[in-house]
Write a protein that holds these residues in place. Structure first.
Motif, mmCIF file in Angstrom:
data_model
loop_
_atom_site.group_PDB
_atom_site.id
_atom_site.type_symbol
_atom_site.label_atom_id
_atom_site.label_comp_id
_atom_site.label_asym_id
_atom_site.label_seq_id
_atom_site.Cartn_x
_atom_site.Cartn_y
_atom_site.Cartn_z
ATOM 1 N N MET A 9 31.939 40.242 20.312
ATOM 2 C CA MET A 9 32.169 38.849 19.759
ATOM 3 C C MET A 9 33.721 38.668 19.555
ATOM 4 N N THR A 10 34.222 37.194 19.691
ATOM 5 C CA THR A 10 35.613 37.009 19.356
ATOM 6 C C THR A 10 35.617 35.790 18.755
ATOM 7 N N LEU A 11 36.897 35.919 17.746
ATOM 8 C CA LEU A 11 37.086 34.699 17.001
ATOM 9 C C LEU A 11 38.469 34.698 16.477
ATOM 10 N N ASN A 12 39.138 33.611 16.622
ATOM 11 C CA ASN A 12 40.419 33.380 16.147
ATOM 12 C C ASN A 12 40.097 32.784 14.548
ATOM 13 N N LEU A 13 40.471 33.836 13.673
ATOM 14 C CA LEU A 13 40.256 33.836 12.223
ATOM 15 C C LEU A 13 40.678 32.507 11.444
#
Length: 251
Positions: free
Chosen positions: A1-5
């Motif tokens: 999973m990837t996410l720009n916080l």
């Protein structure tokens, strides 16, 4: 999973980090992923995530760091062992804090190689700047650094690339700008055209291209992938949508 916080010090009113952090336990419990990559992570955001991700270790934090510093963090489940890690800057001098002249910020990349039950996996997490020429050089640098690692180890590359698939940087990762028929060392995307947008500015409606990517190469097959556009308690976790992918070993 990837996410720009989304930068934790940003003045986002009702969408500020302190209002969003409460939903992260529920978000992360939805997927139980082995690896999670976060971009734009301030130290206090990392501390919070480490407190709730008790089954994970992480790499990629610069410590000590200026309060405004943004890290690219890779959380990995504790049943994996990190056997190699590095952090470098997307600049002509990657080993020291720096940026190219056309780059607004000192962008970075975190790479780790992990092992579990005699299986190895490379994971890289990055955040590109906006200028196309800088993105090209950044992609070349990441491919060069990855070339120092064993070529037979499958790899996953995640992050916020501030550019659409099929952009010049993307073509470097996927070998689309090469004449060679040998694509074994290149990446492929988990999504196909038409590529779905991933930035929404807390509106829930994508307002551009797919600028967040999950790419993979080597002995991996994609089983499932999605963009999570849901709210939790009517709150979006970020101004970007999280991306999720499930892989299986192909041999």
């Amino acid at each position: 999973m990837t996410l720009n916080l989304r930068f934790g010090l940003a003045d986002d009113g009702p969408n500020k980090w302190q209002s969003r952090q409460k939903i992260f336990p529920a978000l992360l419990a939805k997927y139980h992923t082995d690896f999670i990559g976060f971009q734009e992570a301030n130290s206090f955001q990392i501390d919070y995530l480490a407190d709730i991700l008790t089954a994970y270790n992480f790499i990629g934090r610069r410590n000590p760091a200026p309060p405004f510093w943004q890290n690219n963090i890779i959380f990995y489940k504790k049943d994996w062992t990190c056997v190699y890690k590095e952090h470098f800057y997307l600049s002509p001098t990657p080993t020291v804090p720096s940026r190219p002249l056309k780059s607004l910020w000192p962008r970075q990349c975190t790479i780790g190689m992990f092992e579990k039950k005699h299986r190895r996996l490379i994971c890289a997490n990055t955040h590109f700047d906006f200028d196309a020429s800088v993105q090209i050089e950044s992609a070349k640098l990441i491919m060069k650094r990855l070339s120092y690692l064993p070529s037979d180890v499958p790899a996953i590359l995640i992050g916020d690339f501030n550019a659409a698939p099929l952009s010049p940087g993307h073509k470097i990762f996927t070998g689309k700008n090469q004449n060679s028929a040998d694509t074994k060392t290149y990446f492929q995307s988990i999504f196909q055209e038409p590529f779905p947008g991933t930035h929404h500015g807390f509106t829930g409606e994508a307002n551009g291209d797919q600028i967040d990517w999950i790419l993979y190469r080597g002995t991996l097959d994609i089983k499932d992938c999605k963009i999570d556009r849901d709210t939790i308690e009517d709150v979006y976790p970020s101004d970007h949508f999280p991306l999720y992918a499930l892989f299986k070993w192909s041999n």
